[in-house]
Design a protein around this motif. Sequence first.
Motif, PDB file in Angstrom:
ATOM      1  N   GLY A 534       0.796  -1.222   0.000  1.00 48.42           N
ATOM      2  CA  GLY A 534       0.000   0.000   0.000  1.00 48.42           C
ATOM      3  C   GLY A 534       0.826   1.267   0.000  1.00 48.42           C
ATOM      4  O   GLY A 534       0.325   2.331  -0.375  1.00 48.42           O
ATOM      5  N   SER A 535       2.077   1.183   0.421  1.00 46.87           N
ATOM      6  CA  SER A 535       2.941   2.366   0.491  1.00 46.87           C
ATOM      7  C   SER A 535       3.946   2.442  -0.652  1.00 46.87           C
ATOM      8  O   SER A 535       4.683   3.435  -0.769  1.00 46.87           O
ATOM      9  CB  SER A 535       3.707   2.378   1.823  1.00 46.87           C
ATOM     10  OG  SER A 535       2.831   2.472   2.922  1.00 46.87           O
ATOM     11  N   ALA A 536       4.022   1.406  -1.474  1.00 45.84           N
ATOM     12  CA  ALA A 536       5.107   1.301  -2.448  1.00 45.84           C
ATOM     13  C   ALA A 536       5.109   2.449  -3.450  1.00 45.84           C
ATOM     14  O   ALA A 536       6.156   3.025  -3.763  1.00 45.84           O
ATOM     15  CB  ALA A 536       5.021  -0.037  -3.179  1.00 45.84           C
ATOM     16  N   ALA A 537       3.937   2.814  -3.991  1.00 47.32           N
ATOM     17  CA  ALA A 537       3.892   3.861  -5.011  1.00 47.32           C
ATOM     18  C   ALA A 537       4.393   5.185  -4.451  1.00 47.32           C
ATOM     19  O   ALA A 537       5.185   5.893  -5.089  1.00 47.32           O
ATOM     20  CB  ALA A 537       2.474   3.999  -5.552  1.00 47.32           C
ATOM     21  N   ALA A 538       3.955   5.546  -3.255  1.00 45.02           N
ATOM     22  CA  ALA A 538       4.381   6.806  -2.649  1.00 45.02           C
ATOM     23  C   ALA A 538       5.850   6.766  -2.247  1.00 45.02           C
ATOM     24  O   ALA A 538       6.551   7.784  -2.302  1.00 45.02           O
ATOM     25  CB  ALA A 538       3.510   7.125  -1.438  1.00 45.02           C
ATOM     26  N   ARG A 557       8.564   6.427   7.311  1.00 50.67           N
ATOM     27  CA  ARG A 557       7.568   6.372   8.386  1.00 50.67           C
ATOM     28  C   ARG A 557       7.126   7.769   8.803  1.00 50.67           C
ATOM     29  O   ARG A 557       5.972   7.980   9.198  1.00 50.67           O
ATOM     30  CB  ARG A 557       8.147   5.607   9.570  1.00 50.67           C
ATOM     31  CG  ARG A 557       8.325   4.106   9.285  1.00 50.67           C
ATOM     32  CD  ARG A 557       9.192   3.427  10.317  1.00 50.67           C
ATOM     33  NE  ARG A 557       9.359   2.004  10.002  1.00 50.67           N
ATOM     34  CZ  ARG A 557      10.263   1.216  10.572  1.00 50.67           C
ATOM     35  NH1 ARG A 557      11.113   1.714  11.492  1.00 50.67           N
ATOM     36  NH2 ARG A 557      10.354  -0.050  10.236  1.00 50.67           N
ATOM     37  N   GLY A 558       8.043   8.729   8.715  1.00 54.28           N
ATOM     38  CA  GLY A 558       7.686  10.100   9.036  1.00 54.28           C
ATOM     39  C   GLY A 558       6.659  10.684   8.085  1.00 54.28           C
ATOM     40  O   GLY A 558       5.965  11.653   8.428  1.00 54.28           O
ATOM     41  N   HIS A 559       6.557  10.138   6.915  1.00 53.31           N
ATOM     42  CA  HIS A 559       5.553  10.570   5.940  1.00 53.31           C
ATOM     43  C   HIS A 559       4.332   9.641   5.948  1.00 53.31           C
ATOM     44  O   HIS A 559       3.537   9.640   4.994  1.00 53.31           O
ATOM     45  CB  HIS A 559       6.163  10.619   4.539  1.00 53.31           C
ATOM     46  CG  HIS A 559       7.137  11.734   4.341  1.00 53.31           C
ATOM     47  ND1 HIS A 559       8.486  11.610   4.627  1.00 53.31           N
ATOM     48  CD2 HIS A 559       6.955  13.028   3.919  1.00 53.31           C
ATOM     49  CE1 HIS A 559       9.101  12.754   4.368  1.00 53.31           C
ATOM     50  NE2 HIS A 559       8.205  13.633   3.942  1.00 53.31           N
ATOM     51  N   GLY A 560       4.201   8.829   6.991  1.00 51.61           N
ATOM     52  CA  GLY A 560       3.028   7.969   7.131  1.00 51.61           C
ATOM     53  C   GLY A 560       3.069   6.708   6.304  1.00 51.61           C
ATOM     54  O   GLY A 560       2.026   6.048   6.121  1.00 51.61           O
ATOM     55  N   LEU A 561       4.246   6.333   5.808  1.00 53.42           N
ATOM     56  CA  LEU A 561       4.369   5.135   4.985  1.00 53.42           C
ATOM     57  C   LEU A 561       4.917   3.973   5.800  1.00 53.42           C
ATOM     58  O   LEU A 561       5.625   4.181   6.791  1.00 53.42           O
ATOM     59  CB  LEU A 561       5.303   5.404   3.790  1.00 53.42           C
ATOM     60  CG  LEU A 561       4.914   6.591   2.899  1.00 53.42           C
ATOM     61  CD1 LEU A 561       5.925   6.786   1.793  1.00 53.42           C
ATOM     62  CD2 LEU A 561       3.516   6.395   2.325  1.00 53.42           C
ATOM     63  N   THR A 562       4.595   2.772   5.376  1.00 51.08           N
ATOM     64  CA  THR A 562       5.046   1.566   6.064  1.00 51.08           C
ATOM     65  C   THR A 562       6.131   0.880   5.237  1.00 51.08           C
ATOM     66  O   THR A 562       5.975   0.667   4.033  1.00 51.08           O
ATOM     67  CB  THR A 562       3.884   0.582   6.271  1.00 51.08           C
ATOM     68  OG1 THR A 562       2.864   1.220   7.018  1.00 51.08           O
ATOM     69  CG2 THR A 562       4.358  -0.651   7.037  1.00 51.08           C
ATOM     70  N   ALA A 563       7.229   0.541   5.900  1.00 52.66           N
ATOM     71  CA  ALA A 563       8.317  -0.179   5.239  1.00 52.66           C
ATOM     72  C   ALA A 563       9.099  -0.924   6.306  1.00 52.66           C
ATOM     73  O   ALA A 563       8.983  -0.635   7.508  1.00 52.66           O
ATOM     74  CB  ALA A 563       9.222   0.777   4.475  1.00 52.66           C
TER      75      ALA A 563
END
Length: 600
Positions: A534-538, A557-563
Amino acid sequence: MASSPTAHTAVRRPLDTARPLDALRCDIGGPEPLTRVVSDHLRRLGATVRDGGPGDIALGGGEFAPALARTAWGTTGSGIEDEATAQAVTGVMAVHGRRHGAPRGLAVDYLATATGVLTVQGLLAGLVGQARGGPPARVRTTTADRAGLLTVSQYLAAAGADEPEAVEPAPGGPPFLSADGVLFELETLDPGAWAAFWRALEAPADAIRAGWRPFQFRYATACAPFPVDLHEVARRHPWARIRQAAARSEAEVCRLRPLAERAAEDDGADPWSVRALGPDRAASAAGRSAIAPTEDLPLAGLTVLEAGRRIQAPLAAHLLGLLGARVIRIEPPGGDPLRGMPPACDGISARWLALNRGKEAVEIDIKAPRDRTRLRELVAEADVFLHNWAPGKAAELRLDAEHLAPVNPSLVYAYTGGWADRIDDAPMGTDFMVQARTGAGEAAHPAGEPPVPSLMTLLDVLGGLHGTEAVLAGLLLRERTGHGVRVESSLLGAADTLLAPALRRAATGADPRRPAGFRHPLRTSDGWIAPSDGSAAAATAYDVTGMCTEDALDQLRGHGLTATAVTTDLSALHHDPRLSGPIGRDAHGAPAVPDPWSLA
């Protein structure tokens, strides 16, 4: 001694219509990617299923208290929240990426599929334990991270061995490309056939010799750094000539089929068959084992005879052993030659230990009449006979279900094979050939990449999981009908389960492959990170190549993305806090992954 299926309280089902889960109901809750297979397989086994409910999975009805299961990606806070992050943490990306020289995600939902099959196993095992007089179990939890560790357990064992690999892992491998543009897989277990095939194509002798060892060990190492000359030789010849060389040498070749072709021929068959044997196969009143099932070991007191080679059948029996069964391996005189396959721990193959630790062994020459008589004596005292011999071998030796049922009418006879007689003119039923024939190679890589089979043994492992599932369904059907049962599973069935979403897309004319770049980890200065799907494109908007892994993760993570960080060194998994269960060591010092289920 074989336990009698007559000495319990299960209600007997009519033999002509019986399925293992007839008259049972299941409410399914949990993440949809993890429960897709659970829902499908329980329906195929006869249960009435209601999807999308809250909470856990509950399967019961009639004479059974509910068997309860829970499925999740990993533990809360681990960063494992979907297929991509589960593959990254457990080493699947590292192993699948070996042929490419860098970690790559599988474009199919491999761990979700494996987790679903393992969840069904837990439910079936709970019902078998109940039917045999055991207590209803607490909630049995199956997580994708533990499923992932199981799928890489042989590679992990090799990474923790006392000696290096027999072939140094390096990028490369099949398929080959013909002069007229046909991608194809090559298979043979015979070095003479390998040499004859390449000689027929006029390959250099030194390239033929140098290519055999990496080809032979590609199942173990997930890569095959062939001499470039072999690929160049293949590109000089048309497909017709290559097929002719294979026929003369007794090697086999298979054109890589697209998913659209597989979708067009897909018959929708179950991934296994489970059939109670006829009225003349009613179970005897043999005495039950004195060992009673428990909630954590529902198969305690049952005996499994396994005549298995390589991965598929040994893994199926290994999982039955984890559920409490006594497993006795039937090995050839001198023992299983794979015990000596490098690398070793304490003198025994680490890979062999990953699938066979804790099993007993009996050496039997199945070609000798006296030894076959001895095998029948063992069958008479067993609950399950499981094998993956070549097609037709059991019938030739008079060791098929029809021959063994008179010896033990309560036997669950299990065969794990390649094609289940469902494909005309099928090639050799090995992992990479089935991948090639079914379009799995295309599905494993996103659009824009060559449709090459993964050299991670995807279908051998998933086929082993299907074998365990089929045996457990057979044991439950035996308890509910009072008859012996024949079950069969296959690599083709495993491929159908894995590829079901892609085949549905292909059947409707949609692109069956994932988009370009799907599940490609991002390079950092000291490693790799994998965004969640769900976070890959961003995540691709941020350049992390000059950052260390920790800083790169903090930025996303600071931009709300998961990795999460990608595991590239399998030996580091021993101390990875993201995992829900510890990796231990067996009595020989070989790495041992945690059981795929845990009880709450």
